[in-house]
Design a protein around this motif. Sequence first.
Motif, PDB file in Angstrom:
ATOM      1  N   ARG A 175     -13.040  10.257 -30.410  1.00 27.76           N
ATOM      2  CA  ARG A 175     -11.577  10.281 -30.555  1.00 27.76           C
ATOM      3  C   ARG A 175     -10.990   9.019 -29.901  1.00 27.76           C
ATOM      4  O   ARG A 175     -11.236   8.755 -28.732  1.00 27.76           O
ATOM      5  CB  ARG A 175     -10.986  11.510 -29.897  1.00 27.76           C
ATOM      6  CG  ARG A 175      -9.458  11.605 -29.995  1.00 27.76           C
ATOM      7  CD  ARG A 175      -8.938  12.745 -29.132  1.00 27.76           C
ATOM      8  NE  ARG A 175      -9.325  14.027 -29.670  1.00 27.76           N
ATOM      9  CZ  ARG A 175      -8.588  14.737 -30.537  1.00 27.76           C
ATOM     10  NH1 ARG A 175      -7.413  14.276 -30.930  1.00 27.76           N
ATOM     11  NH2 ARG A 175      -8.998  15.907 -30.980  1.00 27.76           N
ATOM     12  N   ALA A 177      -7.353   7.044 -29.253  1.00 31.21           N
ATOM     13  CA  ALA A 177      -5.887   7.019 -29.317  1.00 31.21           C
ATOM     14  C   ALA A 177      -5.445   5.640 -29.817  1.00 31.21           C
ATOM     15  O   ALA A 177      -6.042   4.625 -29.449  1.00 31.21           O
ATOM     16  CB  ALA A 177      -5.293   7.305 -27.944  1.00 31.21           C
ATOM     17  N   LEU A 179      -2.134   3.173 -30.079  1.00 27.21           N
ATOM     18  CA  LEU A 179      -0.757   2.907 -29.668  1.00 27.21           C
ATOM     19  C   LEU A 179      -0.051   2.149 -30.782  1.00 27.21           C
ATOM     20  O   LEU A 179      -0.403   1.006 -31.106  1.00 27.21           O
ATOM     21  CB  LEU A 179      -0.738   2.098 -28.372  1.00 27.21           C
ATOM     22  CG  LEU A 179       0.642   1.761 -27.794  1.00 27.21           C
ATOM     23  CD1 LEU A 179       1.448   3.018 -27.513  1.00 27.21           C
ATOM     24  CD2 LEU A 179       0.493   0.917 -26.523  1.00 27.21           C
ATOM     25  N   GLN A 206      -6.094   9.289 -33.009  1.00 23.31           N
ATOM     26  CA  GLN A 206      -4.931  10.017 -32.512  1.00 23.31           C
ATOM     27  C   GLN A 206      -3.782   9.020 -32.426  1.00 23.31           C
ATOM     28  O   GLN A 206      -3.773   8.145 -31.571  1.00 23.31           O
ATOM     29  CB  GLN A 206      -5.218  10.614 -31.126  1.00 23.31           C
ATOM     30  CG  GLN A 206      -4.020  11.299 -30.483  1.00 23.31           C
ATOM     31  CD  GLN A 206      -4.277  11.638 -29.017  1.00 23.31           C
ATOM     32  OE1 GLN A 206      -5.361  11.373 -28.499  1.00 23.31           O
ATOM     33  NE2 GLN A 206      -3.289  12.203 -28.361  1.00 23.31           N
ATOM     34  N   LEU A 208      -0.366   7.598 -31.504  1.00 23.34           N
ATOM     35  CA  LEU A 208       0.643   7.795 -30.469  1.00 23.34           C
ATOM     36  C   LEU A 208       1.737   6.743 -30.660  1.00 23.34           C
ATOM     37  O   LEU A 208       1.463   5.547 -30.645  1.00 23.34           O
ATOM     38  CB  LEU A 208       0.019   7.666 -29.078  1.00 23.34           C
ATOM     39  CG  LEU A 208      -1.130   8.644 -28.785  1.00 23.34           C
ATOM     40  CD1 LEU A 208      -1.760   8.333 -27.444  1.00 23.34           C
ATOM     41  CD2 LEU A 208      -0.621  10.089 -28.822  1.00 23.34           C
ATOM     42  N   VAL A 219       3.136   8.264 -23.814  1.00 26.93           N
ATOM     43  CA  VAL A 219       2.019   8.055 -24.744  1.00 26.93           C
ATOM     44  C   VAL A 219       0.688   8.200 -24.017  1.00 26.93           C
ATOM     45  O   VAL A 219      -0.246   8.851 -24.505  1.00 26.93           O
ATOM     46  CB  VAL A 219       2.144   6.673 -25.417  1.00 26.93           C
ATOM     47  CG1 VAL A 219       0.791   6.203 -25.929  1.00 26.93           C
ATOM     48  CG2 VAL A 219       3.141   6.717 -26.565  1.00 26.93           C
ATOM     49  N   ALA A 223      -2.375  10.913 -24.531  1.00 29.59           N
ATOM     50  CA  ALA A 223      -3.776  10.531 -24.746  1.00 29.59           C
ATOM     51  C   ALA A 223      -4.691  11.268 -23.772  1.00 29.59           C
ATOM     52  O   ALA A 223      -5.782  11.715 -24.148  1.00 29.59           O
ATOM     53  CB  ALA A 223      -3.933   9.023 -24.592  1.00 29.59           C
ATOM     54  N   GLU A 226      -5.054  14.984 -24.773  1.00 31.64           N
ATOM     55  CA  GLU A 226      -5.893  15.166 -25.960  1.00 31.64           C
ATOM     56  C   GLU A 226      -7.325  14.685 -25.743  1.00 31.64           C
ATOM     57  O   GLU A 226      -8.129  14.672 -26.679  1.00 31.64           O
ATOM     58  CB  GLU A 226      -5.281  14.416 -27.145  1.00 31.64           C
ATOM     59  CG  GLU A 226      -3.914  14.939 -27.575  1.00 31.64           C
ATOM     60  CD  GLU A 226      -3.987  16.363 -28.106  1.00 31.64           C
ATOM     61  OE1 GLU A 226      -5.019  16.712 -28.723  1.00 31.64           O
ATOM     62  OE2 GLU A 226      -3.019  17.113 -27.899  1.00 31.64           O
ATOM     63  N   ALA A 228      -8.662  11.732 -25.247  1.00 29.37           N
ATOM     64  CA  ALA A 228      -9.099  10.552 -26.001  1.00 29.37           C
ATOM     65  C   ALA A 228     -10.165   9.819 -25.215  1.00 29.37           C
ATOM     66  O   ALA A 228     -10.121   9.742 -23.980  1.00 29.37           O
ATOM     67  CB  ALA A 228      -7.908   9.645 -26.265  1.00 29.37           C
ATOM     68  N   LEU A 231      -8.758   3.697 -26.247  1.00 26.40           N
ATOM     69  CA  LEU A 231      -7.423   3.365 -26.738  1.00 26.40           C
ATOM     70  C   LEU A 231      -7.467   2.068 -27.526  1.00 26.40           C
ATOM     71  O   LEU A 231      -8.071   1.075 -27.091  1.00 26.40           O
ATOM     72  CB  LEU A 231      -6.449   3.207 -25.558  1.00 26.40           C
ATOM     73  CG  LEU A 231      -5.035   2.685 -25.896  1.00 26.40           C
ATOM     74  CD1 LEU A 231      -4.243   3.745 -26.660  1.00 26.40           C
ATOM     75  CD2 LEU A 231      -4.298   2.281 -24.626  1.00 26.40           C
TER      76      LEU A 231
END
Length: 337
Positions: A175, A177, A179, A206, A208, A219, A223, A226, A228, A231
């Motif tokens: 997973r 995240a 941005l 994911q 955000l 944000v 993350a 969830e 993550a 990123l």
Amino acid sequence: MAMTRALAKLAGGKAALVLLFLLFAQPLTVVAQPAAKIFRVGLLGTVPLTNPEASRIWGGFFDGLQQLGYIEGQNIVIESRFSDGISERLPALAAELVQLRVDVIVAAGHTPSVARSVTSTIPIVMPNHGDPIASGLVVTLARPGGNVTGLSAQTPELLGKQLQLLQQVLPRMSRVAVLSNPGNPNHARYLRNADDAAQSLKVRLQILEARAPSDIVPVFSAATRESAHALLVLGDPMFTGQIRRIGDLAIQSRLPAIANQSEYADAGVLLTYGVDLRESFHRAATYVDRILKGTRPSDLPVEQPTKFELVVNRRVATTLGVAVPPALLVQAQKIID
């Protein structure tokens, strides 16, 4: 004979007096030198030059102008308009530059679309647009065809490569995240590219969203909630203005992150992979120079990036407890210890 010479001498004297009179009686005519042309260049962007990162990147443009012989106040005037991260202000700021009758507008990030919405005649130079063809700014890269030209800073493969680099560091990541700024018109397309790459890597994204600097802290909280594993920071001028905060939050959230500008690595992001934006802005000065010398923007091909820089912050890797593979370190143009 003597009398004749005397009369001639007298006549000559009178002639000299008449000549002097005529010279001084005529109005003096001064041949004025034509005044040197002073060009007016407009800058349009979201992050003001008071921001250290924005100042460093735009510094490449100013250096380029100076090397080409342009000195502010002598043969060029710079009109700067920045929205402080508020995209809604951009149309009015672009309109101000048009009202000032600038000779060319240098529009950073995604702002060329805003500039073109208010003028189809003033040349617009892009230092770092994401995708000028998909945005409808140019017909083709080789023949832009309108009043917009410059440099692109993104390729469709860039986000896939960034995800691959993250996966080399985190082989088990599932997973990531992302941005994103929904106010950036390029991000919808970036997200489609990232999703295609993620599917091939068997990674779930994911998304955000952060429209303003105040959205960035929430944000990172999302993350973390969830769970993550990493990123991905999409390229965006507003994010550029928040590099230091993003780097700090990535470390605090223990999120290995990757972004597109080397400045992020200096601020605490684990990896960066992308073009040298300062160099892109430096190149933009040559476009401005050619336009000011008479070349039409429609005749200036848009440059695509051909060189990408990988930066690894090994100090952050140690802090986060992740191991950067030696093969990745060999590829890096810069390693921060």
